[in-house]
Design an enzyme around this catalytic site. Structure first.
Site, PDB file in Angstrom:
ATOM      1  CE  LYS A   1      -3.917   2.201   2.330  1.00  0.00           C
ATOM      2  NZ  LYS A   1      -3.315   3.559   2.384  1.00  0.00           N
TER       3      LYS A   1
ATOM      4  NE  ARG B   1      -8.795   8.085  -3.106  1.00  0.00           N
ATOM      5  CZ  ARG B   1      -8.101   7.020  -2.700  1.00  0.00           C
ATOM      6  NH1 ARG B   1      -8.361   5.845  -3.229  1.00  0.00           N
ATOM      7  NH2 ARG B   1      -7.162   7.129  -1.794  1.00  0.00           N
TER       8      ARG B   1
END
Length: 491
Positions: free
Chosen positions: A123, A144
């Site tokens: 991650k 995002r």
């Protein structure tokens, strides 16, 4: 603002006021985090705070505040004005092997069968972006944002390594991945910013966020992109998708030590998570967890997604290596070579399982470059067994009570003058300032290997003024040594 650790305890959220205070703190932290990467809370503190909010809301559903960060992409803090072609969701988090096992069991219950296979990958600790290609040419890059619309950052694309301007095939797709500063890029970025009189970035993530949004800077900072998904490449399992992205010319984590791996059992998943966690300190980029995904497209489609996150993927969070604490003071220590080294005295903070109370500050120029003051809230970084270091102050958190750091005007050990002609200050007496330490070091087994010359004898030699410098060891005479206490003829 109340202490986040205090608010994260169950007892602290036993009242509506405590809950509202916690929500306000979390929203404020998320807004800073998704705006420029800065935040008054470390990752662990923020995660604990949100979990406490979730626990309170589960017990008091009628009291849930509309601004609560729970169930929202980016905690509801990020904004954007360019709609995503497909919602760009976050990931749910788990914080232990037991929580991971429970999540996996829940997914298999939803499917009514075992998951065909898992994909385990790092991650990455950066900013999620979507890169749109038309006929293989890069046309637009978005953050995002809130998951439904993002901010246009196409202006920064040419400085992002691993994000090709043109793919190897003329396809219409949207790459999704993470933009970050590698450790090398982070150090270079702060050196460049210091040369231009700008404040150093607090840590790589804030550096990436600030760099992607910056326009018209008189200098260039390079970043790195890692693809982990795409829109427009149907019919592929996750591992196959990553292979396809690499063929198209996009950078993925496949070429790193933490490369994505396909695992057939949950035991294999746990072992791979442990392996990636063990590699964390040696990786050239930051990670804050390990992502576990159902590899098969059929499993993904059947599991589906919620409003905030896919049900077929989860992030196993690791303990944060960056923490926020307070700078209480600075100590000035003299090394055996006469180097005068500043050391930060910190309000104790646990980083990666270790309580940290001191951190390196390198040299006076480093203190000035970072703009530190006594009383500052500061980011502290620790990787493995490396000495913790202070990254940067949280300037927006200053109250006005902070005080300048006082630099020594004379050697803090012997009182002699200080040579400040270089970045690393040094006592003008050099090794003579710490003669005992220098002698003991030089006489050690891995250096001169002088038997019988330990700390006590070194103190005698210096106090008798027989040795003021290492070179004096080679001019000592038998008669001089016999004048020392407990020194006599060998029989």
């Amino acid at each position: 603002m109340k202490d986040a650790a205090t608010m994260a305890s169950p007892a602290a959220l036993a009242s509506p006021d405590a809950y509202a205070d916690a929500v306000a703190t979390a929203v404020r932290a998320a807004a800073a985090y998704y705006a420029d990467g800065s935040t008054p809370l470390g990752d662990d503190e923020y995660d604990a705070l949100v979990r406490a909010i979730e626990a309170y809301e589960a017990e008091h559903p009628q009291q849930v505040l509309p601004e609560s960060p729970t169930g929202k992409v980016a905690g509801g803090a990020a904004v954007g004005d360019v709609p995503h072609s497909v919602p760009m969701l976050s990931l749910d988090n788990v914080f232990s092997a037991e929580e991971l096992e429970s999540w996996a069991a829940g997914l298999e219950r939803r499917l009514g069968r075992p998951v065909a296979a898992w994909c385990v990958e790092p991650k990455l600790d950066g900013l999620a972006v979507a890169a749109r290609y038309r006929a293989g040419r890069l046309t637009q890059v978005l953050t995002r944002g809130d998951g439904f619309a993002g901010e246009d950052i196409t202006h920064a694309a040419d400085a992002v390594l691993g994000l090709p301007g043109r793919l190897t095939e003329p396809v219409d797709i949207e790459l999704r991945g993470e933009v970050l500063l590698t450790q090398e890029q982070f150090e270079h970025a702060n050196a460049v910013r210091s040369e231009h009189g700008a404040t150093p970035f607090a840590h790589p993530r804030s550096g990436a966020a600030g760099t992607l949004r910056a326009k018209d800077r008189p200098y260039r900072i390079e970043l790195t992109f890692f693809a982990y998904g795409a829109v427009g490449l149907p019919g592929l399992d996750h591992g196959e998708l990553l292979d396809r992205l690499a063929v198209l010319g996009a950078n993925t984590a496949a070429g790193t030590a933490a490369d994505p791996r396909r695992c057939t059992t949950l035991d294999d998943v746990r072992r791979r998570i442990d392996a990636i966690a063990a590699l964390r300190d040696a990786l050239p980029f930051g990670i804050d967890g390990v992502v576990v995904k159902a590899d098969a497209l059929a499993d993904q489609e059947e599991a589906g997604s919620g409003s905030r996150a896919p049900r077929w993927a989860v992030a196993r969070k690791l303990q944060a290596q960056h923490k926020v604490t307070r700078l209480l003071g600075v100590e000035w220590n003299v090394g055996r070579t006469g180097i005068i080294a500043p050391r930060a005295v910190l309000e104790p903070v646990v980083i990666d399982g270790v309580t940290v109370t001191y951190a390196t500050l390198h040299n006076p120029a480093d203190i000035e470059r970072r703009g530190l003051m006594i009383g500052d809230q500061v980011f502290v970084y620790r990787a493995g067994d490396v000495i913790p270091r202070v990254e940067a102050p949280l300037v927006d958190e200053r109250t006005g009570a902070e005080q300048p750091i006082a630099f020594p005007q004379a050697c803090p050990r012997c009182g002699d003058a200080i040579d400040t002609s270089e970045q690393r200050w040094r006592c003008v007496r050099g090794r003579g300032c710490q003669a005992v330490a220098s002698i003991v070091y030089a006489a050690g087994r891995d250096q001169l290997d002088i038997e019988g010359l330990g700390g006590t004898r070194a103190v005698q030699l210096v106090e008798a003024r027989l040795v003021a410098d290492l070179a004096d060891l080679f001019t000592l005479t038998r008669e001089q040594l016999l004048t020392l206490e407990r020194m006599g003829e060998c029989r």
